[in-house]
Scaffold this motif. Structure first.
Motif, PDB file in Angstrom:
ATOM      1  N   TRP A 275     -17.976   8.539  -7.874  1.00  0.00           N
ATOM      2  CA  TRP A 275     -16.605   8.026  -7.780  1.00  0.00           C
ATOM      3  C   TRP A 275     -16.216   7.946  -6.312  1.00  0.00           C
ATOM      4  O   TRP A 275     -16.888   8.507  -5.433  1.00  0.00           O
ATOM      5  CB  TRP A 275     -15.642   8.922  -8.554  1.00  0.00           C
ATOM      6  CG  TRP A 275     -15.380  10.252  -7.933  1.00  0.00           C
ATOM      7  CD1 TRP A 275     -14.380  10.586  -7.074  1.00  0.00           C
ATOM      8  CD2 TRP A 275     -16.162  11.442  -8.093  1.00  0.00           C
ATOM      9  NE1 TRP A 275     -14.467  11.895  -6.702  1.00  0.00           N
ATOM     10  CE2 TRP A 275     -15.559  12.451  -7.315  1.00  0.00           C
ATOM     11  CE3 TRP A 275     -17.306  11.757  -8.822  1.00  0.00           C
ATOM     12  CZ2 TRP A 275     -16.064  13.733  -7.237  1.00  0.00           C
ATOM     13  CZ3 TRP A 275     -17.814  13.037  -8.753  1.00  0.00           C
ATOM     14  CH2 TRP A 275     -17.198  14.009  -7.969  1.00  0.00           C
ATOM     15  N   LEU A 276     -15.124   7.218  -6.052  1.00  0.00           N
ATOM     16  CA  LEU A 276     -14.582   7.071  -4.709  1.00  0.00           C
ATOM     17  C   LEU A 276     -13.136   7.536  -4.690  1.00  0.00           C
ATOM     18  O   LEU A 276     -12.370   7.227  -5.606  1.00  0.00           O
ATOM     19  CB  LEU A 276     -14.635   5.607  -4.226  1.00  0.00           C
ATOM     20  CG  LEU A 276     -15.939   5.123  -3.584  1.00  0.00           C
ATOM     21  CD1 LEU A 276     -17.041   5.007  -4.635  1.00  0.00           C
ATOM     22  CD2 LEU A 276     -15.724   3.778  -2.914  1.00  0.00           C
ATOM     23  N   GLU A 277     -12.788   8.273  -3.658  1.00  0.00           N
ATOM     24  CA  GLU A 277     -11.402   8.675  -3.435  1.00  0.00           C
ATOM     25  C   GLU A 277     -10.880   7.873  -2.238  1.00  0.00           C
ATOM     26  O   GLU A 277     -11.211   8.152  -1.089  1.00  0.00           O
ATOM     27  CB  GLU A 277     -11.321  10.176  -3.163  1.00  0.00           C
ATOM     28  CG  GLU A 277      -9.915  10.708  -3.068  1.00  0.00           C
ATOM     29  CD  GLU A 277      -9.866  12.201  -2.823  1.00  0.00           C
ATOM     30  OE1 GLU A 277      -9.583  12.605  -1.677  1.00  0.00           O
ATOM     31  OE2 GLU A 277     -10.146  12.958  -3.783  1.00  0.00           O
ATOM     32  N   VAL A 278     -10.056   6.865  -2.525  1.00  0.00           N
ATOM     33  CA  VAL A 278      -9.596   5.909  -1.516  1.00  0.00           C
ATOM     34  C   VAL A 278      -8.167   6.241  -1.115  1.00  0.00           C
ATOM     35  O   VAL A 278      -7.318   6.500  -1.971  1.00  0.00           O
ATOM     36  CB  VAL A 278      -9.685   4.465  -2.050  1.00  0.00           C
ATOM     37  CG1 VAL A 278      -9.283   3.472  -0.971  1.00  0.00           C
ATOM     38  CG2 VAL A 278     -11.096   4.166  -2.543  1.00  0.00           C
ATOM     39  N   THR A 279      -7.895   6.217   0.188  1.00  0.00           N
ATOM     40  CA  THR A 279      -6.566   6.494   0.720  1.00  0.00           C
ATOM     41  C   THR A 279      -6.188   5.408   1.717  1.00  0.00           C
ATOM     42  O   THR A 279      -6.919   5.172   2.693  1.00  0.00           O
ATOM     43  CB  THR A 279      -6.510   7.860   1.414  1.00  0.00           C
ATOM     44  OG1 THR A 279      -6.908   8.880   0.489  1.00  0.00           O
ATOM     45  CG2 THR A 279      -5.110   8.154   1.909  1.00  0.00           C
ATOM     46  N   PHE A 280      -5.057   4.742   1.462  1.00  0.00           N
ATOM     47  CA  PHE A 280      -4.487   3.769   2.387  1.00  0.00           C
ATOM     48  C   PHE A 280      -3.207   4.350   2.979  1.00  0.00           C
ATOM     49  O   PHE A 280      -2.447   5.037   2.296  1.00  0.00           O
ATOM     50  CB  PHE A 280      -4.165   2.451   1.683  1.00  0.00           C
ATOM     51  CG  PHE A 280      -5.358   1.626   1.341  1.00  0.00           C
ATOM     52  CD1 PHE A 280      -6.009   0.875   2.308  1.00  0.00           C
ATOM     53  CD2 PHE A 280      -5.842   1.586   0.046  1.00  0.00           C
ATOM     54  CE1 PHE A 280      -7.114   0.113   1.988  1.00  0.00           C
ATOM     55  CE2 PHE A 280      -6.945   0.825  -0.284  1.00  0.00           C
ATOM     56  CZ  PHE A 280      -7.584   0.081   0.689  1.00  0.00           C
ATOM     57  N   LYS A 281      -2.946   4.014   4.260  1.00  0.00           N
ATOM     58  CA  LYS A 281      -1.706   4.393   4.923  1.00  0.00           C
ATOM     59  C   LYS A 281      -1.088   3.154   5.550  1.00  0.00           C
ATOM     60  O   LYS A 281      -1.722   2.490   6.380  1.00  0.00           O
ATOM     61  CB  LYS A 281      -1.963   5.457   6.000  1.00  0.00           C
ATOM     62  CG  LYS A 281      -2.414   6.802   5.461  1.00  0.00           C
ATOM     63  CD  LYS A 281      -2.585   7.816   6.589  1.00  0.00           C
ATOM     64  CE  LYS A 281      -3.047   9.174   6.058  1.00  0.00           C
ATOM     65  NZ  LYS A 281      -3.217  10.159   7.154  1.00  0.00           N
ATOM     66  N   PHE A 282       0.143   2.848   5.132  1.00  0.00           N
ATOM     67  CA  PHE A 282       0.866   1.706   5.665  1.00  0.00           C
ATOM     68  C   PHE A 282       2.152   2.197   6.312  1.00  0.00           C
ATOM     69  O   PHE A 282       2.924   2.943   5.695  1.00  0.00           O
ATOM     70  CB  PHE A 282       1.193   0.696   4.564  1.00  0.00           C
ATOM     71  CG  PHE A 282      -0.017   0.015   3.992  1.00  0.00           C
ATOM     72  CD1 PHE A 282      -0.580  -1.072   4.629  1.00  0.00           C
ATOM     73  CD2 PHE A 282      -0.605   0.482   2.820  1.00  0.00           C
ATOM     74  CE1 PHE A 282      -1.701  -1.695   4.109  1.00  0.00           C
ATOM     75  CE2 PHE A 282      -1.715  -0.139   2.291  1.00  0.00           C
ATOM     76  CZ  PHE A 282      -2.271  -1.231   2.942  1.00  0.00           C
ATOM     77  N   ALA A 283       2.378   1.782   7.556  1.00  0.00           N
ATOM     78  CA  ALA A 283       3.544   2.216   8.318  1.00  0.00           C
ATOM     79  C   ALA A 283       4.634   1.159   8.257  1.00  0.00           C
ATOM     80  O   ALA A 283       4.375  -0.021   8.529  1.00  0.00           O
ATOM     81  CB  ALA A 283       3.159   2.485   9.772  1.00  0.00           C
ATOM     82  N   THR A 284       5.851   1.557   7.907  1.00  0.00           N
ATOM     83  CA  THR A 284       6.995   0.638   7.949  1.00  0.00           C
ATOM     84  C   THR A 284       7.486   0.452   9.375  1.00  0.00           C
ATOM     85  O   THR A 284       8.070  -0.583   9.700  1.00  0.00           O
ATOM     86  CB  THR A 284       8.140   1.189   7.086  1.00  0.00           C
ATOM     87  OG1 THR A 284       8.462   2.519   7.528  1.00  0.00           O
ATOM     88  CG2 THR A 284       7.713   1.245   5.616  1.00  0.00           C
ATOM     89  N   ASP A 285       7.263   1.442  10.233  1.00  0.00           N
ATOM     90  CA  ASP A 285       7.642   1.363  11.636  1.00  0.00           C
ATOM     91  C   ASP A 285       6.431   1.754  12.471  1.00  0.00           C
ATOM     92  O   ASP A 285       5.996   2.903  12.454  1.00  0.00           O
ATOM     93  CB  ASP A 285       8.824   2.294  11.927  1.00  0.00           C
ATOM     94  CG  ASP A 285       9.329   2.169  13.362  1.00  0.00           C
ATOM     95  OD1 ASP A 285       8.850   1.263  14.081  1.00  0.00           O
ATOM     96  OD2 ASP A 285      10.198   2.969  13.750  1.00  0.00           O
ATOM     97  N   MET A 286       5.863   0.781  13.195  1.00  0.00           N
ATOM     98  CA  MET A 286       4.668   1.051  13.984  1.00  0.00           C
ATOM     99  C   MET A 286       4.943   2.011  15.129  1.00  0.00           C
ATOM    100  O   MET A 286       4.013   2.624  15.666  1.00  0.00           O
ATOM    101  CB  MET A 286       4.091  -0.257  14.532  1.00  0.00           C
ATOM    102  CG  MET A 286       3.518  -1.163  13.453  1.00  0.00           C
ATOM    103  SD  MET A 286       2.225  -0.350  12.478  1.00  0.00           S
ATOM    104  CE  MET A 286       1.013   0.003  13.738  1.00  0.00           C
ATOM    105  N   ASP A 287       6.216   2.155  15.537  1.00  0.00           N
ATOM    106  CA  ASP A 287       6.550   3.132  16.572  1.00  0.00           C
ATOM    107  C   ASP A 287       6.528   4.557  16.032  1.00  0.00           C
ATOM    108  O   ASP A 287       6.535   5.511  16.817  1.00  0.00           O
ATOM    109  CB  ASP A 287       7.933   2.825  17.149  1.00  0.00           C
ATOM    110  CG  ASP A 287       7.966   1.477  17.863  1.00  0.00           C
ATOM    111  OD1 ASP A 287       6.904   1.061  18.361  1.00  0.00           O
ATOM    112  OD2 ASP A 287       9.045   0.853  17.902  1.00  0.00           O
ATOM    113  N   ASN A 288       6.518   4.696  14.715  1.00  0.00           N
ATOM    114  CA  ASN A 288       6.473   6.014  14.085  1.00  0.00           C
ATOM    115  C   ASN A 288       5.396   6.008  12.999  1.00  0.00           C
ATOM    116  O   ASN A 288       5.689   5.999  11.809  1.00  0.00           O
ATOM    117  CB  ASN A 288       7.834   6.374  13.489  1.00  0.00           C
ATOM    118  CG  ASN A 288       7.851   7.782  12.912  1.00  0.00           C
ATOM    119  OD1 ASN A 288       7.039   8.641  13.294  1.00  0.00           O
ATOM    120  ND2 ASN A 288       8.752   8.031  11.969  1.00  0.00           N
TER     121      ASN A 288
END
Length: 353
Positions: A275-288
């Motif tokens: 199996w694969l454990e996939v994690t995505f991270k998306f920032a609403t504010d690139m300064d933070n």
């Protein structure tokens, strides 16, 4: 002439009354504008948050869809005719070179085309990993249809943007100097999402009665499910020391090293993870970027080469021998319990095959 006087005197606003009215009107407009601005800010934040959630769900669902349609075979089960042809060609050239005393190249060889590649690989690049595998693309009759309906899918992140590339399954060829020759058909690249500050993949597998996670994966390697034996490493290390100390033993050390390497190549590869454990991270504010939205999902691999439970070769042989002895004893007894005993043994160990 008689002068007329008005019966009622008309009265106008004073300057103070006008100023008070203007102040009250300004306060009301300021409050109204502040409420409108707060509402618009909340609407904008809600829209951006919903958009990021949609991007996260889309990226996870797209990757899961590709992995559920994965097409994989071990390296030993394809390019077979090509390897046989290359081995025969090498043997013929060696014989001709021995007979003639000069280098001979057979120019009348059949064109087998470029080799194919069905491997599964996952590179660990800290926070932005890279994943590449082959999936079934579907049947099509147009001229742009992929070879055998298969395509190589690659997920990667560049400049905080998540990309998905679709390429053919041919292996890149190299020239005489080892440089990669560019393919005539370029891959199709789609930008799936922006503001992607994290893409992390962990690979689950079963080893020594425990479920483990790996940071990277190579289906052609024997690293996790079939790690090299310690005694083989000790033999190779000892041979290296002896070879450096005694030049006379160089030939024997090289021969033994070749045998060890051949045994390692004959061992089963890790193939696919369970199996694969996939994690995505998306920032609403690139300064933070620390306040990024995290989307994590576990994707089970639906492929016969991705068994979660696993039995090494020696234990597998012991199970086969135990089954054979059980069937032999049941036949000697002449009872009807042999069939039930066989089925029960298969059900108790079939999950570990």
């Amino acid at each position: 002439m008689e002068r007329l006087h008005p019966s009622r005197t008309t009265r106008a606003f004073t300057l103070i009354e006008i100023m008070v009215a203007m102040v009250i009107f300004s306060i009301m407009m300021t409050a109204l504008f502040a409420a409108f601005r707060t509402g618009m800010k909340a609407y904008t934040m809600g829209t951006e948050h919903a958009s990021q959630q949609q991007l996260g769900r889309f990226a996870v669902n797209k990757l899961a869809q590709d992995l559920h349609n994965i097409y994989y075979k071990p390296e030993s089960e394809y390019n077979v005719a090509r390897r046989q042809q290359e081995a025969e060609t090498s043997a013929n050239e060696t014989n001709l070179q021995t007979a003639s005393g000069r280098d001979v190249v057979d120019e009348n060889l059949p064109d087998l085309g470029p080799p194919i590649d069905l491997s599964f690989s996952g590179e660990d690049n800290s926070g932005t990993d890279q994943l590449s595998f082959v999936r079934y693309m579907g049947f099509s009759l147009d001229e742009s249809r992929p070879l055998w309906g298969l395509g190589r899918i690659t997920y990667y992140v560049v400049d905080n943007s998540l990309y998905r590339a679709v390429d053919d399954i041919t292996k890149p060829e190299t020239d005489e100097d080892g440089n990669v020759i560019p393919k005539t058909t370029l891959p199709t690249i789609d930008k799936l999402a922006e503001n992607c500050v994290g893409f992390d993949v962990k690979y689950g597998y079963y080893f020594e009665e425990d479920w483990l996670l790996a940071e990277s994966w190579d289906s052609n390697a024997s690293e996790y499910r079939n790690p090299p034996e310690e005694e083989d490493d000790d033999i190779v290390g000892t041979m290296g020391e002896n070879a450096s100390q005694d030049v006379v033993n160089t030939g024997a050390a090289a021969s033994l090293s070749g045998q060890v390497q051949q045994q390692a190549q004959q061992s089963r590869a890790d193939n696919l993870p369970g199996w694969l454990e996939v994690t995505f991270k998306f920032a609403t504010d690139m300064d933070n970027p620390d306040g990024a939205q995290i989307y994590r999902q576990t994707i089970v691999m639906n492929n016969k080469y991705a068994m979660e439970t696993y039995v090494p070769n020696d234990e597998d042989d012991e199970l086969k021998g135990a089954r054979a002895n059980s069937r032999r004893k049941n036949r000697d007894k002449g009872g009807s319990s042999g069939k039930s005993s066989k089925s029960s043994a298969g059900s108790s160990t079939g999950g570990n095959r």
